[in-house]
Design a protein around this motif. Structure first.
Motif, PDB file in Angstrom:
ATOM      1  N   ASP A 194      82.179 114.167 138.330  1.00  0.00           N
ATOM      2  CA  ASP A 194      81.360 114.917 139.277  1.00  0.00           C
ATOM      3  C   ASP A 194      80.429 113.966 140.024  1.00  0.00           C
ATOM      4  OD1 ASP A 194      82.491 117.310 138.533  1.00  0.00           O
ATOM      5  OD2 ASP A 194      81.010 117.700 136.958  1.00  0.00           O
ATOM      6  N   THR A 195      80.469 114.023 141.344  1.00  0.00           N
ATOM      7  CA  THR A 195      79.585 113.230 142.200  1.00  0.00           C
ATOM      8  C   THR A 195      79.164 114.095 143.371  1.00  0.00           C
ATOM      9  OG1 THR A 195      81.308 112.384 143.677  1.00  0.00           O
ATOM     10  CG2 THR A 195      80.909 111.139 141.636  1.00  0.00           C
ATOM     11  N   GLU A 389      82.898  96.960 140.949  1.00  0.00           N
ATOM     12  CA  GLU A 389      81.758  97.858 140.778  1.00  0.00           C
ATOM     13  C   GLU A 389      80.651  97.174 139.980  1.00  0.00           C
ATOM     14  OE1 GLU A 389      82.710 102.234 140.739  1.00  0.00           O
ATOM     15  OE2 GLU A 389      84.315 101.425 139.487  1.00  0.00           O
ATOM     16  N   ASP A 390      79.429  97.661 140.177  1.00  0.00           N
ATOM     17  CA  ASP A 390      78.258  97.027 139.567  1.00  0.00           C
ATOM     18  C   ASP A 390      78.376  96.919 138.056  1.00  0.00           C
ATOM     19  OD1 ASP A 390      77.107  96.694 142.012  1.00  0.00           O
ATOM     20  OD2 ASP A 390      75.816  98.463 141.891  1.00  0.00           O
ATOM     21  N   ASN A 517      85.517 109.322 146.007  1.00  0.00           N
ATOM     22  CA  ASN A 517      84.711 110.254 145.233  1.00  0.00           C
ATOM     23  C   ASN A 517      83.360 109.653 144.864  1.00  0.00           C
ATOM     24  OD1 ASN A 517      84.420 112.761 143.602  1.00  0.00           O
ATOM     25  ND2 ASN A 517      84.414 111.331 141.889  1.00  0.00           N
ATOM     26  N   ARG A 518      83.337 108.353 144.653  1.00  0.00           N
ATOM     27  CA  ARG A 518      82.097 107.701 144.240  1.00  0.00           C
ATOM     28  C   ARG A 518      81.233 107.270 145.421  1.00  0.00           C
ATOM     29  NH1 ARG A 518      81.147 103.551 139.251  1.00  0.00           N
ATOM     30  NH2 ARG A 518      78.916 103.292 139.584  1.00  0.00           N
ATOM     31  N   TYR A 519      81.875 106.765 146.488  1.00  0.00           N
ATOM     32  CA  TYR A 519      81.117 106.148 147.581  1.00  0.00           C
ATOM     33  C   TYR A 519      81.237 106.878 148.917  1.00  0.00           C
ATOM     34  CZ  TYR A 519      81.157 102.266 144.263  1.00  0.00           C
ATOM     35  OH  TYR A 519      81.016 101.491 143.142  1.00  0.00           O
ATOM     36  N   GLY A 520      82.050 107.933 148.995  1.00  0.00           N
ATOM     37  CA  GLY A 520      82.273 108.574 150.287  1.00  0.00           C
ATOM     38  C   GLY A 520      83.249 107.768 151.125  1.00  0.00           C
ATOM     39  N   THR A 521      83.173 107.899 152.451  1.00  0.00           N
ATOM     40  CA  THR A 521      84.150 107.247 153.343  1.00  0.00           C
ATOM     41  C   THR A 521      83.577 106.076 154.130  1.00  0.00           C
ATOM     42  OG1 THR A 521      83.622 108.816 155.112  1.00  0.00           O
ATOM     43  CG2 THR A 521      85.440 109.401 153.637  1.00  0.00           C
TER      44      THR A 521
END
Length: 543
Positions: A194-195, A389-390, A517-521
Motif C-alpha cells: 500500500d502506497t 533503492e535507499d 507504485n512506490r515513486y509514481g511516474t
C-alpha cells in the motif's frame, strides 16, 4: 535522480565491439556509434530517398486511426501532424508486447526513443518524432504471458496470464477474456504494498485491461498511459491496417527474394569472417517471411521453386503467393532479418534504438539494405539502468558491497560475512571430528574383520551411519547459525533480489509496476530528460 556509471555484463561480443567502436565490427554497420557526426549525413540521405518509402500521407492516416483508438493524447496527435510534413524524421524502436509492459528494459527502450528523438531534433534543427513499434506479430506466447514482481519479503513472484493457447498465432491474435485480466490484476493487487500511488495505479490498470481484448492492445494502452504526454507515437506490426500499407513492400520482398537471400548469406559470411558467432539463423533456403495459416505463423522456405513451410502445410508458386498477398496482406509477416527493411520502407528513420541482441543481428543486414535500395540507419543502444533503492544502498554500505560484488561475487561475499559472525568454525570443527573418529574407528574395524567377515560389513555400515549423523548435526548447526543471523541474511537476499534477481540484471526481470507504485511516474520523465548519451553505458540510479 542520481546516477553513476557501472559496467554490466554484456550480451554478445559483436554488439559490445560495435558499442566500443572496435575495428572488427565497423565494417558490418553503416554508421559509427558516435551518432551526432552521422546525423546530418543520414538526414541528407533521407531527403533524397523519400520515394523509397510508403506514401507519407497514407502512413500518417493509418497512425491517426491506430493512435486515436489506443494512444489518444494531444501530444501524440501533434507528433503525427508533424510527421505529415515532408522533411520530418523519426527515431524508432520496438518490442514485443509483454504482460503489464514486461521487464523494466521495455520502459527504458521507450524512454530512449523519446530522448533520442529530442536530441536528434536539437542537433538537426528540424522535426524528429518518436515512434514505437509493437511487435505484435511475434508468436512466442510463453515468453510474453508473464512478468515478475517482488512479494512482501522481496522474493520474486511470477505473475502469469492463465488460459489455453493453441497454435502459433501472433500475440496480437490471441483473444483474452476480462476474467483472465482480472485474475492477473488480483495477483498484482496482492503483491504491491500500500502506497499513496497504489489506488490510482490500480484504477489505471483496471481501466486499461477491461477495455483490451488482446495483449498487444493492453500493452499499447500501458505505454500510452506512461509516454503519451511525451508525444510517443505507437504502431502495431500485426495490425491489418498497417499490413495493407506494407503490401507493396512485401511484394518487393517476394519478387527480390533470391537476391535478398544471397545478401543475407553474404552478411552472415561477413559476420563469421570478422570473428563473430552467428547472432541469428540465416538459412540457405530461407525466404525470410512468415505466412499465417489457420492461426499458425509459418516460416517460409524456398524449395524446388515453391514457397513452403518445413512441414509442408502450405505451398505457393511465386505468382500464387503474390496473388495471396494482394487478397490477404494481413496473412504476411516479417522475420527478424526482413523486419529492419520493412521498418525503413515505412518510416523515415534517422536512428533506431536497439538492445544488444538486436544490434548483433542487424550486423547481418547491411548488404540486404543496399540490395533493397536502402541504407542502414544509425543504430543506438538503448538506455540501461539499475534502480538502487535507499534501503539496499544502506545495506550495501553496511556490508561493504560494491555493485560489482553483487554482480559477480555475491555468494562468496555472503559466505565470508556469515563465517565472520561466529568464532565457532563449523566446517573445520566437524571435519576434525570426522577425521579423528575415523582414525580411532578404522583400527577397530580391521580387528573385527579378523574375527568374522560379517562384523566387518556391519562395522562399515555403522561407520557410514555415524558419519551421516555427524553431517546431519553439521547441517543443523549451520541452520542454527543462519537462523541466528536471519535479519542480516534477509538484507543480503534483499540486495540480490533487487539488483540481480534470479542472477539476471534487474532490468531483465523486474516489472515497472513496483517502482510506479512506490515513486509514481515522475521518474520516467526524468529518465527521458537525463537520457542524452547513447554509448551503451549502464547506470545505477537512485530515485
Amino acid at each position: 535522480m542520481k546516477a553513476i556509471t557501472e559496467a554490466l555484463r554484456s550480451g554478445t561480443q559483436l554488439a559490445e565491439d560495435y558499442i566500443c567502436s572496435r575495428d572488427a565490427a565497423r565494417g558490418l554497420y553503416e554508421y559509427d556509434i558516435h551518432w551526432e557526426s552521422g546525423l546530418h549525413a543520414r538526414a541528407e540521405w533521407l531527403n533524397q530517398s523519400e520515394n523509397t518509402r510508403v506514401n507519407r500521407q497514407n502512413l500518417v492516416e493509418y497512425l491517426r486511426i491506430y493512435n486515436k483508438r489506443l494512444n489518444d493524447h494531444e501530444a501524440v496527435h501533434h507528433s503525427i501532424s508533424r510527421l505529415a510534413e515532408e522533411g520530418t524524421f523519426v527515431v524508432t524502436g520496438g518490442q514485443q508486447s509483454g504482460l503489464l509492459t514486461g521487464p523494466l528494459f521495455v520502459i527504458y527502450k521507450a524512454a530512449s526513443v523519446v530522448a533520442a528523438a529530442r536530441e536528434a531534433e536539437a542537433t538537426l534543427q528540424r522535426p524528429v518524432v518518436p515512434v514505437f513499434w509493437i511487435a505484435g506479430e511475434d508468436h512466442d506466447w510463453d515468453e510474453v504471458n508473464h512478468t515478475y514482481l517482488p512479494d512482501r519479503n522481496g522474493e520474486m513472484t511470477k505473475v502469469k496470464l492463465h488460459g489455453r493457447f493453441d497454435g502459433r498465432n501472433s500475440v496480437s491474435g490471441v483473444e483474452i477474456a476480462v476474467e483472465q485480466w482480472m485474475n492477473v490484476l488480483e495477483q498484482v493487487e496482492h503483491l504491491l504494498p500500500d502506497t499513496v500511488h497504489k489506488p490510482g495505479l490500480m484504477e489505471m490498470l483496471n481501466r486499461i485491461h477491461q477495455s483490451s481484448s488482446n495483449l498487444s492492445d493492453a500493452f499499447a494502452r500501458m505505454l500510452s498511459a506512461l509516454f503519451g504526454n511525451s508525444g510517443l507515437v505507437l504502431m502495431d506490426a500485426a495490425d491489418p491496417g498497417l499490413r495493407e500499407l506494407e503490401q507493396p513492400v512485401f511484394e518487393r520482398l517476394i519478387r527480390e527474394n533470391t537476391s535478398l537471400r544471397e545478401a543475407y548469406l553474404q552478411g552472415a559470411s561477413m559476420v563469421q569472417e570478422s570473428g563473430y558467432s552467428m547472432p541469428a539463423e540465416v538459412a540457405e533456403d530461407g525466404a525470410n517471411l512468415f505466412y499465417i495459416h489457420d492461426g499458425a505463423r509459418l516460416l517460409l522456405f524456398l524449395k524446388d521453386g515453391l514457397y513452403t513451410d518445413r512441414k509442408g502445410l502450405v505451398s505457393f508458386t511465386e505468382e500464387r503467393l503474390l496473388q495471396e498477398l494482394g487478397e490477404h496482406p494481413e496473412r504476411f509477416s516479417n522475420n527478424v532479418l526482413t523486419r529492419p527493411l520493412m521498418q525503413d520502407s515505412v518510416l523515415p528513420v534517422a536512428a533506431v534504438i536497439l538492445g544488444q541482441g538486436e544490434i548483433a543481428y542487424w550486423g547481418l543486414t547491411r548488404t540486404a539494405f543496399r540490395q533493397f535500395g536502402l541504407q542502414m540507419p544509425i543504430l543506438l543502444p538503448r538506455l540501461s539502468y539499475t534502480i538502487l533503492e535507499d534501503v539496499h544502498h544502506k545495506h550495501m554500505n553496511q556490508y561493504e558491497l560494491s555493485f560489482q560484488d553483487v554482480q559477480y561475487r555475491m555468494e562468496e561475499k555472503r559466505e565470508q560475512w556469515l563465517a565472520g559472525q561466529e568464532t565457532f568454525q563449523v566446517k573445520e570443527q566437524f571435519e576434525q571430528v570426522q577425521q579423528t573418529f575415523a582414525e580411532l574407528y578404522r583400527p577397530l574395524l580391521d580387528q573385527l574383520a579378523q574375527i568374522h567377515a560379517g562384523l566387518d560389513r556391519i562395522g562399515e555400515t555403522n561407520l557410514r551411519k555415524i558419519n551421516e549423523q555427524i553431517q546431519y548435526l553439521e547441517k543443523q548447526t549451520q541452520k542454527a547459525i543462519m537462523d541466528k543471523h536471519e535479519v542480516g541474511l534477509r538484507h543480503w537476499n534483499g540486495i540480490q533480489n533487487s539488483l540481480f534477481p534470479m542472477n539476471k540484471p534487474q532490468e531483465r526481470v523486474h516489472n515497472a509496476l513496483f517502482y510506479l507504485n512506490r515513486y509514481g511516474t515522475k521518474w520516467i520523465e526524468e529518465l527521458i530528460e537525463n537520457g542524452r548519451e547513447f554509448r551503451g553505458q549502464h547506470q545505477v540510479i537512485t530515485l
